[in-house]
Design a protein around this motif. Structure first.
Motif, PDB file in Angstrom:
ATOM      1  N   PHE A  86      71.650 -43.103 -17.147  1.00 27.55           N
ATOM      2  CA  PHE A  86      70.969 -44.411 -17.173  1.00 27.55           C
ATOM      3  C   PHE A  86      72.073 -45.628 -16.680  1.00 27.55           C
ATOM      4  O   PHE A  86      73.270 -45.326 -17.181  1.00 27.55           O
ATOM      5  CB  PHE A  86      69.730 -44.946 -17.858  1.00 27.55           C
ATOM      6  CG  PHE A  86      69.329 -44.224 -18.493  1.00 27.55           C
ATOM      7  CD1 PHE A  86      69.282 -42.902 -19.580  1.00 27.55           C
ATOM      8  CD2 PHE A  86      67.907 -44.457 -18.135  1.00 27.55           C
ATOM      9  CE1 PHE A  86      68.234 -41.937 -19.578  1.00 27.55           C
ATOM     10  CE2 PHE A  86      66.547 -43.416 -18.511  1.00 27.55           C
ATOM     11  CZ  PHE A  86      67.260 -41.994 -19.873  1.00 27.55           C
ATOM     12  N   GLN A 145      72.496 -56.063 -18.740  1.00 25.39           N
ATOM     13  CA  GLN A 145      72.885 -56.984 -19.887  1.00 25.39           C
ATOM     14  C   GLN A 145      73.145 -58.557 -19.014  1.00 25.39           C
ATOM     15  O   GLN A 145      74.471 -58.752 -18.803  1.00 25.39           O
ATOM     16  CB  GLN A 145      73.165 -57.007 -21.398  1.00 25.39           C
ATOM     17  CG  GLN A 145      72.733 -57.873 -22.373  1.00 25.39           C
ATOM     18  CD  GLN A 145      73.659 -57.489 -23.411  1.00 25.39           C
ATOM     19  OE1 GLN A 145      74.415 -56.369 -23.419  1.00 25.39           O
ATOM     20  NE2 GLN A 145      72.637 -57.975 -24.412  1.00 25.39           N
ATOM     21  N   GLY A 187      68.077 -58.798 -23.858  1.00 24.12           N
ATOM     22  CA  GLY A 187      67.873 -57.805 -23.765  1.00 24.12           C
ATOM     23  C   GLY A 187      68.841 -57.019 -22.734  1.00 24.12           C
ATOM     24  O   GLY A 187      69.396 -57.296 -21.454  1.00 24.12           O
ATOM     25  N   LEU A 188      68.612 -55.887 -22.769  1.00 25.11           N
ATOM     26  CA  LEU A 188      68.982 -55.003 -21.363  1.00 25.11           C
ATOM     27  C   LEU A 188      68.211 -54.690 -20.441  1.00 25.11           C
ATOM     28  O   LEU A 188      66.800 -54.468 -21.029  1.00 25.11           O
ATOM     29  CB  LEU A 188      69.369 -53.713 -22.173  1.00 25.11           C
ATOM     30  CG  LEU A 188      70.711 -53.523 -22.845  1.00 25.11           C
ATOM     31  CD1 LEU A 188      71.105 -54.475 -23.835  1.00 25.11           C
ATOM     32  CD2 LEU A 188      71.789 -51.879 -23.060  1.00 25.11           C
ATOM     33  N   LYS A 231      68.118 -44.752 -12.859  1.00 23.62           N
ATOM     34  CA  LYS A 231      68.457 -44.016 -14.192  1.00 23.62           C
ATOM     35  C   LYS A 231      68.014 -42.299 -12.966  1.00 23.62           C
ATOM     36  O   LYS A 231      67.173 -42.522 -11.985  1.00 23.62           O
ATOM     37  CB  LYS A 231      66.955 -43.065 -15.163  1.00 23.62           C
ATOM     38  CG  LYS A 231      65.517 -43.253 -14.414  1.00 23.62           C
ATOM     39  CD  LYS A 231      64.294 -43.901 -15.042  1.00 23.62           C
ATOM     40  CE  LYS A 231      63.070 -43.171 -14.929  1.00 23.62           C
ATOM     41  NZ  LYS A 231      61.864 -43.937 -15.995  1.00 23.62           N
ATOM     42  N   LEU A 272      66.800 -52.371 -17.224  1.00 19.91           N
ATOM     43  CA  LEU A 272      66.942 -50.717 -16.887  1.00 19.91           C
ATOM     44  C   LEU A 272      67.542 -50.894 -15.325  1.00 19.91           C
ATOM     45  O   LEU A 272      66.899 -52.028 -14.354  1.00 19.91           O
ATOM     46  CB  LEU A 272      65.626 -50.143 -16.769  1.00 19.91           C
ATOM     47  CG  LEU A 272      66.197 -49.047 -15.529  1.00 19.91           C
ATOM     48  CD1 LEU A 272      67.686 -47.647 -16.532  1.00 19.91           C
ATOM     49  CD2 LEU A 272      64.817 -47.792 -15.550  1.00 19.91           C
ATOM     50  N   PHE A 329      76.162 -51.143 -18.887  1.00 20.93           N
ATOM     51  CA  PHE A 329      75.925 -50.110 -19.528  1.00 20.93           C
ATOM     52  C   PHE A 329      75.691 -48.837 -19.377  1.00 20.93           C
ATOM     53  O   PHE A 329      74.511 -48.849 -18.892  1.00 20.93           O
ATOM     54  CB  PHE A 329      75.200 -50.943 -21.067  1.00 20.93           C
ATOM     55  CG  PHE A 329      76.068 -51.608 -22.221  1.00 20.93           C
ATOM     56  CD1 PHE A 329      75.050 -53.211 -21.663  1.00 20.93           C
ATOM     57  CD2 PHE A 329      76.686 -51.316 -22.436  1.00 20.93           C
ATOM     58  CE1 PHE A 329      75.517 -53.671 -21.985  1.00 20.93           C
ATOM     59  CE2 PHE A 329      77.041 -52.179 -23.309  1.00 20.93           C
ATOM     60  CZ  PHE A 329      76.917 -53.961 -23.232  1.00 20.93           C
ATOM     61  N   TYR A 350      71.697 -50.259 -17.055  1.00 23.42           N
ATOM     62  CA  TYR A 350      71.413 -50.715 -17.640  1.00 23.42           C
ATOM     63  C   TYR A 350      72.249 -52.273 -17.297  1.00 23.42           C
ATOM     64  O   TYR A 350      73.613 -52.320 -17.498  1.00 23.42           O
ATOM     65  CB  TYR A 350      70.735 -50.901 -19.536  1.00 23.42           C
ATOM     66  CG  TYR A 350      69.664 -49.739 -19.323  1.00 23.42           C
ATOM     67  CD1 TYR A 350      70.149 -48.726 -19.600  1.00 23.42           C
ATOM     68  CD2 TYR A 350      68.368 -50.626 -20.054  1.00 23.42           C
ATOM     69  CE1 TYR A 350      68.617 -48.023 -19.592  1.00 23.42           C
ATOM     70  CE2 TYR A 350      67.493 -49.558 -20.290  1.00 23.42           C
ATOM     71  CZ  TYR A 350      67.362 -48.346 -20.196  1.00 23.42           C
ATOM     72  OH  TYR A 350      66.553 -47.892 -20.664  1.00 23.42           O
TER      73      TYR A 350
END
Lengths: 114, 114
Positions: free
Chosen positions: A34, A38, A43-44, A49, A46, A90, A36
């Motif tokens: 994945f 931010q 928050g993170l 994936k 998507l 991330f 992600y």
């Protein structure tokens, strides 16, 4: 044990330039991978994936990533950077063995220069 | 469309005090997670709950306890807070249907221990 390594904690690109964020993984079983993003104080979310259906994965906001098993890599790219892409990214890995753990990398902060 | 909700958003504790971070999800997800985020270290898994009634340690469980109260709620408790627990805490959840699932995050809880 699974792990991911993100090379480069900070990356700077000019607006309109190629974005390349690197991620290498380690997994003893077929991985799920994945990316992600931010944004500050959030928050993170998507981006995309990898689920083994296709090695080239397209995500939101023009990002894509290619799974390369021989290189154990899952690098994130975008052909042309926008100012709005400035954020922290991330890479994460989860496995197919049923532990349901998601392990994240240390993150890469992308700066886009005008 | 609430998703994953964490409370409180901000908290300052004195060393030795206890507190509980609350997390609830309204997506009927099976698995829930607590992560901490520290500069340069990415997200590290503290505890996770693969399903209602089960909890397991992650990478950094020391100093924390968790409770999976029901399918919706997963709380994180600091029994005796230490300055090293100053961090941003994220709760997350995923459906876990046997294939790769996206993990969804809350907005984060900023905890400072003085």
């Amino acid at each position: 044990a699974q792990s991911v390594t993100q090379l480069g904690s900070h990356v700077s690109v000019s607006e309109g330039a190629l974005v390349l964020l690197r991620c290498n993984y380690s997994s003893s079983v077929p991985p799920y991978l994945f990316w992600y993003v931010q944004y500050p104080n959030q928050g993170l979310q998507l981006l995309l994936k990898y689920t083994s259906a296709a090695t080239l994965v397209k995500g939101i906001n023009g990002f894509e990533a290619e799974f390369k098993k021989s290189e154990t890599s899952f690098h994130l790219t975008k052909p042309s950077a926008h100012m709005s892409d400035a954020a922290e990214y991330f890479c994460a890995v989860s496995d197919s063995s049923g532990t349901y753990k998601y392990i994240f990398g240390t993150g890469t902060r992308l700066k886009v220069l005008a | 469309n609430a998703g994953v909700t964490q409370t409180p958003k901000f908290q300052v504790l004195k060393t030795g005090q206890s507190m509980t971070l609350q997390c609830a999800q309204d997506m009927n997800h099976n698995s829930m997670y607590w992560y901490r985020q520290d500069p340069g270290m990415g997200l590290r898994l503290i505890y996770y709950s693969a399903s209602e009634g089960t909890t397991d340690k992650g990478e950094v469980p020391n100093g924390y306890n968790v409770s999976r109260l029901n399918k919706r709620e997963f709380s994180l408790r600091l029994e005796s807070a230490a300055p090293s627990q100053t961090s941003v805490y994220f709760c997350a959840s995923t459906l876990r249907t046997g294939v790769v699932n996206t993990i969804y995050f809350g907005e984060g809880s900023w905890l400072t221990v003085v």
